[in-house]
Design a protein around this motif. Sequence first.
Motif, mmCIF file in Angstrom:
data_model
loop_
_atom_site.group_PDB
_atom_site.id
_atom_site.type_symbol
_atom_site.label_atom_id
_atom_site.label_comp_id
_atom_site.label_asym_id
_atom_site.label_seq_id
_atom_site.Cartn_x
_atom_site.Cartn_y
_atom_site.Cartn_z
ATOM 1 N N LEU A 101 -24.336 -40.376 -3.148
ATOM 2 C CA LEU A 101 -25.170 -39.408 -3.986
ATOM 3 C C LEU A 101 -25.093 -39.641 -5.221
ATOM 4 C CD1 LEU A 101 -23.760 -36.240 -2.200
ATOM 5 C CD2 LEU A 101 -25.678 -37.288 -1.773
ATOM 6 N N ILE A 102 -24.488 -40.385 -5.891
ATOM 7 C CA ILE A 102 -24.554 -40.763 -7.424
ATOM 8 C C ILE A 102 -25.346 -41.937 -7.745
ATOM 9 C CG2 ILE A 102 -23.134 -41.038 -9.458
ATOM 10 C CD1 ILE A 102 -20.801 -39.665 -7.838
ATOM 11 N N ARG A 103 -26.583 -41.850 -8.470
ATOM 12 C CA ARG A 103 -27.267 -43.089 -8.791
ATOM 13 C C ARG A 103 -26.508 -44.061 -10.072
ATOM 14 N NH1 ARG A 103 -33.718 -42.597 -10.878
ATOM 15 N NH2 ARG A 103 -33.551 -44.422 -12.229
ATOM 16 N N ARG A 104 -25.964 -43.067 -10.923
ATOM 17 C CA ARG A 104 -25.149 -43.792 -11.971
ATOM 18 C C ARG A 104 -24.063 -42.748 -12.489
ATOM 19 N NH1 ARG A 104 -25.074 -48.120 -15.633
ATOM 20 N NH2 ARG A 104 -27.037 -48.684 -14.698
ATOM 21 N N MET A 105 -22.919 -43.247 -12.712
ATOM 22 C CA MET A 105 -21.788 -42.614 -13.370
ATOM 23 C C MET A 105 -21.530 -42.964 -14.675
ATOM 24 S SD MET A 105 -19.442 -40.695 -11.909
ATOM 25 C CE MET A 105 -18.987 -39.593 -13.333
ATOM 26 N N VAL A 106 -21.611 -41.768 -15.595
ATOM 27 C CA VAL A 106 -21.652 -42.012 -16.919
ATOM 28 C C VAL A 106 -20.395 -41.231 -17.483
ATOM 29 C CG1 VAL A 106 -22.586 -41.467 -19.146
ATOM 30 C CG2 VAL A 106 -24.095 -41.901 -17.344
ATOM 31 N N TRP A 107 -19.447 -42.056 -17.917
ATOM 32 C CA TRP A 107 -18.126 -41.712 -18.264
ATOM 33 C C TRP A 107 -18.066 -41.368 -19.879
ATOM 34 C CZ3 TRP A 107 -15.084 -40.033 -14.375
ATOM 35 C CH2 TRP A 107 -15.116 -40.643 -12.981
ATOM 36 N N VAL A 108 -17.960 -39.999 -20.423
ATOM 37 C CA VAL A 108 -17.904 -39.922 -22.020
ATOM 38 C C VAL A 108 -16.393 -39.738 -22.303
ATOM 39 C CG1 VAL A 108 -18.551 -38.389 -23.668
ATOM 40 C CG2 VAL A 108 -20.176 -38.662 -21.684
ATOM 41 N N ASP A 109 -16.154 -40.766 -22.903
ATOM 42 C CA ASP A 109 -14.726 -41.033 -23.777
ATOM 43 C C ASP A 109 -13.635 -40.635 -22.450
ATOM 44 O OD1 ASP A 109 -13.830 -42.009 -25.940
ATOM 45 O OD2 ASP A 109 -12.722 -39.973 -26.371
ATOM 46 N N SER A 110 -13.845 -41.488 -21.411
ATOM 47 C CA SER A 110 -13.333 -41.019 -20.134
ATOM 48 C C SER A 110 -13.350 -42.291 -19.384
ATOM 49 C CB SER A 110 -13.530 -39.914 -19.414
ATOM 50 O OG SER A 110 -13.019 -39.561 -18.356
ATOM 51 N N GLY A 111 -12.882 -42.042 -18.089
ATOM 52 C CA GLY A 111 -13.141 -43.229 -17.160
ATOM 53 C C GLY A 111 -12.788 -42.828 -15.811
ATOM 54 N N PRO A 112 -12.916 -43.675 -14.606
ATOM 55 C CA PRO A 112 -12.477 -43.309 -13.273
ATOM 56 C C PRO A 112 -10.823 -43.496 -13.219
ATOM 57 C CG PRO A 112 -13.257 -45.578 -13.557
ATOM 58 C CD PRO A 112 -13.636 -44.933 -14.618
ATOM 59 N N LEU A 113 -10.244 -42.663 -12.366
ATOM 60 C CA LEU A 113 -8.998 -42.541 -12.177
ATOM 61 C C LEU A 113 -8.818 -43.548 -10.984
ATOM 62 C CD1 LEU A 113 -7.757 -38.597 -12.396
ATOM 63 C CD2 LEU A 113 -7.483 -40.763 -14.228
ATOM 64 N N ALA A 114 -7.475 -43.935 -10.793
ATOM 65 C CA ALA A 114 -7.063 -44.695 -9.977
ATOM 66 C C ALA A 114 -6.286 -43.793 -8.881
ATOM 67 C CB ALA A 114 -5.883 -45.773 -10.391
ATOM 68 N N THR A 115 -6.437 -44.162 -7.644
ATOM 69 C CA THR A 115 -5.744 -43.397 -6.589
ATOM 70 C C THR A 115 -4.262 -42.816 -6.804
ATOM 71 O OG1 THR A 115 -5.467 -42.895 -4.246
ATOM 72 C CG2 THR A 115 -4.927 -45.101 -4.886
ATOM 73 N N GLY A 116 -3.877 -41.652 -6.707
ATOM 74 C CA GLY A 116 -2.410 -41.457 -7.298
ATOM 75 C C GLY A 116 -2.063 -40.906 -8.504
ATOM 76 N N CYS A 117 -3.384 -40.936 -9.225
ATOM 77 C CA CYS A 117 -3.113 -40.462 -10.801
ATOM 78 C C CYS A 117 -3.315 -39.066 -10.756
ATOM 79 C CB CYS A 117 -4.303 -41.077 -11.500
ATOM 80 S SG CYS A 117 -3.775 -42.762 -12.105
ATOM 81 N N ALA A 118 -2.508 -38.151 -11.545
ATOM 82 C CA ALA A 118 -2.571 -36.605 -12.030
ATOM 83 C C ALA A 118 -2.675 -36.712 -13.446
ATOM 84 C CB ALA A 118 -1.310 -36.171 -11.336
ATOM 85 N N PHE A 119 -3.103 -35.821 -13.966
ATOM 86 C CA PHE A 119 -3.292 -35.725 -15.329
ATOM 87 C C PHE A 119 -1.667 -35.243 -15.902
ATOM 88 C CE2 PHE A 119 -3.245 -32.894 -19.439
ATOM 89 C CZ PHE A 119 -4.196 -33.935 -20.158
ATOM 90 N N ASP A 120 -1.008 -34.509 -15.314
ATOM 91 C CA ASP A 120 0.250 -34.155 -15.735
ATOM 92 C C ASP A 120 1.222 -33.837 -14.534
ATOM 93 O OD1 ASP A 120 2.683 -33.446 -16.738
ATOM 94 O OD2 ASP A 120 1.877 -31.930 -18.109
ATOM 95 N N PRO A 121 1.578 -34.833 -13.672
ATOM 96 C CA PRO A 121 2.371 -34.403 -12.378
ATOM 97 C C PRO A 121 3.574 -33.518 -12.688
ATOM 98 C CG PRO A 121 2.327 -36.933 -13.120
ATOM 99 C CD PRO A 121 1.751 -36.287 -14.044
#
Length: 246
Positions: A101-121
């Motif tokens: 469903l995504i033609r292009r992913m644009v991350w703004v001062d960000s990026g994709p997470l790896a599996t298992g990551c949480a912002f603040d576990p």
Amino acid sequence: MTISTNPPTIILIAGHWLGAWAWDEVLEHLGSDHSRVVAMTLPGLDPEDPNRTRRTLDEQAAAVLDLMAQHGVSEEQPAVLVAHSGANAPASLVLDRHPGLIRRMVWVDSGPLATGCAFDPDFPEGLDELPLPPVDVLANQASLEGLNAGILERFQTLAVPEPGPVLRQPVELTNDARRKVRTTLVCCSLSSTKVLELAHAGHAMFAEVAHLEHLDVLDLPTGHWPMWSRPRDLARAIQSEASRTN
């Protein structure tokens, strides 16, 4: 499958504490066809929602997919998904579950997470939410470059505390097809050179970048909130990336 050559729907998602309002200045510069540009407020960041402190990443991802469906997004007419900062968690889930469903992913001062990551576990279970920190504390966490007193006052006035479940929940990713989606990193508070260096060094917040198969990088030097510090330039970058066919 044939992908439509019509202009794609562009979905804008801001990071922690922010709603659709954060994109107001960018929308002013994104051209006249606003019917194809949608800024959204994630579940948990609507101040009128009585259940907002209990919202989860799964609910946020579902809301993005619902919005896509409402705007006719399909594998034949995929969208451009723009995720700023902490919106990377729900966007990573959407990317994993429905990469077609995504033609292009644009991350703004960000990026994709790896599996298992949480912002603040380790965010305490007894706390329902994380309010926007005072400006002096925030400045130690992210660059405020380009934000004047008026912008900072608006940020503090309109910010909505981030729900605790969103901060604690790790993303669980299983579909390697997410790495095949064409991706652009708009690098602001960190240069693209630094981001790629961290990615290839295996830094936890950037490691997934090293696995992307179709990656473009774009430097837009400013602070962590370019939608306010450089809205015209960010709009041009988004429009340019959205119009790309490769």
